[in-house]
Motif scaffolding. Sequence first.
Motif, mmCIF file in Angstrom:
data_model
loop_
_atom_site.group_PDB
_atom_site.id
_atom_site.type_symbol
_atom_site.label_atom_id
_atom_site.label_comp_id
_atom_site.label_asym_id
_atom_site.label_seq_id
_atom_site.Cartn_x
_atom_site.Cartn_y
_atom_site.Cartn_z
ATOM 1 N N LEU A 1 3.818 2.117 2.591
ATOM 2 C CA LEU A 1 3.508 1.548 3.906
ATOM 3 C C LEU A 1 4.177 0.190 4.085
ATOM 4 O O LEU A 1 3.537 -0.830 4.360
ATOM 5 C CB LEU A 1 1.992 1.443 4.081
ATOM 6 N N ASP A 2 5.475 0.193 3.923
ATOM 7 C CA ASP A 2 6.251 -1.036 4.008
ATOM 8 C C ASP A 2 7.716 -0.656 4.220
ATOM 9 O O ASP A 2 8.108 0.490 3.974
ATOM 10 C CB ASP A 2 6.093 -1.846 2.703
ATOM 11 N N GLY A 3 8.511 -1.608 4.664
ATOM 12 C CA GLY A 3 9.926 -1.339 4.897
ATOM 13 C C GLY A 3 10.698 -2.625 5.068
ATOM 14 O O GLY A 3 10.201 -3.717 4.739
ATOM 15 N N THR A 4 11.894 -2.499 5.604
ATOM 16 C CA THR A 4 12.780 -3.661 5.717
ATOM 17 C C THR A 4 12.252 -4.705 6.690
ATOM 18 O O THR A 4 12.643 -5.871 6.639
ATOM 19 C CB THR A 4 14.173 -3.222 6.183
ATOM 20 N N GLY B 1 12.938 2.629 5.377
ATOM 21 C CA GLY B 1 12.905 2.490 6.831
ATOM 22 C C GLY B 1 12.378 1.135 7.243
ATOM 23 O O GLY B 1 12.115 0.271 6.402
ATOM 24 N N PRO B 2 12.179 0.921 8.534
ATOM 25 C CA PRO B 2 11.761 -0.394 9.034
ATOM 26 C C PRO B 2 10.345 -0.792 8.584
ATOM 27 O O PRO B 2 10.126 -1.908 8.143
ATOM 28 C CB PRO B 2 11.814 -0.243 10.553
ATOM 29 N N SER B 3 9.381 0.137 8.722
ATOM 30 C CA SER B 3 8.007 -0.199 8.345
ATOM 31 C C SER B 3 7.393 0.817 7.394
ATOM 32 O O SER B 3 6.270 0.624 6.929
ATOM 33 C CB SER B 3 7.121 -0.320 9.592
ATOM 34 N N ARG B 4 8.100 1.892 7.136
ATOM 35 C CA ARG B 4 7.660 2.902 6.172
ATOM 36 C C ARG B 4 8.848 3.270 5.288
ATOM 37 O O ARG B 4 9.995 3.299 5.761
ATOM 38 C CB ARG B 4 7.160 4.171 6.867
ATOM 39 N N ASP C 1 0.841 -1.198 0.000
ATOM 40 C CA ASP C 1 0.000 0.000 0.000
ATOM 41 C C ASP C 1 0.879 1.252 0.000
ATOM 42 O O ASP C 1 1.993 1.237 0.514
ATOM 43 C CB ASP C 1 -0.874 0.041 1.258
ATOM 44 N N TYR C 2 0.342 2.333 -0.530
ATOM 45 C CA TYR C 2 1.069 3.596 -0.466
ATOM 46 C C TYR C 2 0.092 4.762 -0.376
ATOM 47 O O TYR C 2 -1.115 4.618 -0.628
ATOM 48 C CB TYR C 2 1.991 3.764 -1.686
#
Lengths: 310, 161
Positions: A278-281, A258-261, A216-217
């Motif tokens: 809406l996602d990250g490592t 980033g971690p989650s964004r 998602d974004y």
Amino acid sequence: MKNKELYREVFSQVHTSVQINLEDFQMTKKQRTPTRVLAVLAASAALLTAMTAAAVAFNVFGLRDLAFPKKTAIQVPHVDGSTGDISYEDRVVDMISLQGYANTPENQACVEWENFYQEYTADRRFSNDIYDEGGRYSMYSVYDDVMAERFDEIVEKYGLKLHQSMEDVPGREAWLERFGPDFLAEGNMGYYGYAYDDGTCAFDGDLTLDGYGLVDYQFHYARKGYLDTVVLNVGSLEDYQDWDYQTRCGVTVKLSLGPSRSFIWADLEEGFLFVNVLDGTQGDETFSDGPIDRAGLEAIADSFDFSALS
Amino acid sequence: MTQAEFIPLAERYKDTVYRIALNYYGSPYDADDTVQDVMLKLFQREESFANENHARYWIIRVTINQCKNGLRWAQLRRHEDLDAVTAAVELQTPEQSEVYRQVMSLPERYRTALYLFYYEELTVNEIAALLQVKPSAVTTRLSRARQKLKTKLTEVWNDEE
């Protein structure tokens, strides 16, 4: 049966699970005093401000170049699933403006308004009459004369114009009509959003990436010269790695993983682009199928034709 | 606000807050959180309301502002699966369940306008003021929401304005 009656019949059966317990509210009221957070902030703010002041002239800090000069104290509510008790966790976070670099009037006006807004509206009650209905402030969160006066000061100080009107943009086809047939690659779904008369616009979307799944974004584009007040909590700036990337459409953007964004952003000729992925490592169990890496974020950037924004 | 005033108001309007927030967020969990937050604001309010309408309008307005602020903190948002949202409510008939499902599948802006218009019976101008948009935008949202529902609920949704 009329539509209205049918609708009311359905929603009359929808109820909250919250039980009103006076003791919960009395206890919660005592927990909300945020003075401790402000004391913690005072020590770190001076250093951060000094660092930012030295760096903004060159825009070399990546995502930090968009950040508020000071970290922001927020309280995140947690509701106990079994008892319904509310507790508040104090957090100190970095906020960024989605309007431009920290040395631009759009960014500074946004920061100044946001700081005022948070301070002024905390624990203050407002008239039940809608302020300036349909007037100058109707596109902004202005509730009384004091806010209007401060708002006008900021607008004048930074020489900005205001959004005048807003229209709905119902989805992908409407976005393609607005920005051209190549704006969103196949599989990149732009959903319902809005656009102001000056071209500032925003929408939510998602896309399926080979090897990563659904992500998602949130897309945001702010036209230069206008006051826009959208800000974003990014957690901690230290958690992001930044790099430059030239997309398939030839536009060079900044990528921040980033971690989650993660973020795709660019200072374009007529406006400031910001895509909140809406996602990250570490992934995000709510908004994505799994974590992304640098290649994944670059693939997301390639699914837009940002040159259409010029 | 005295305890004697708070409890009846909270009981009477907690579902109103929940339904607005549910339409805003599309998430029962976020809607319940909003009920807690708005009721806390009500509890902290020191002045009494002039009358019932005054209280109702204040609560609706605070709820909408609370939802707007919630949406600004993007990291706190939860996206709920439509099946899960639908399953969370037990409705009397399959027809009602389908209406609920199709309403909740609409975009947020359509849902909120529709709820305020149909259920709370606010006027277009009142909704525009609460949502801080032009009345024409509200009219457009209502019209599009009706069109979409007419398309999806051919058996039960009438062709009316």
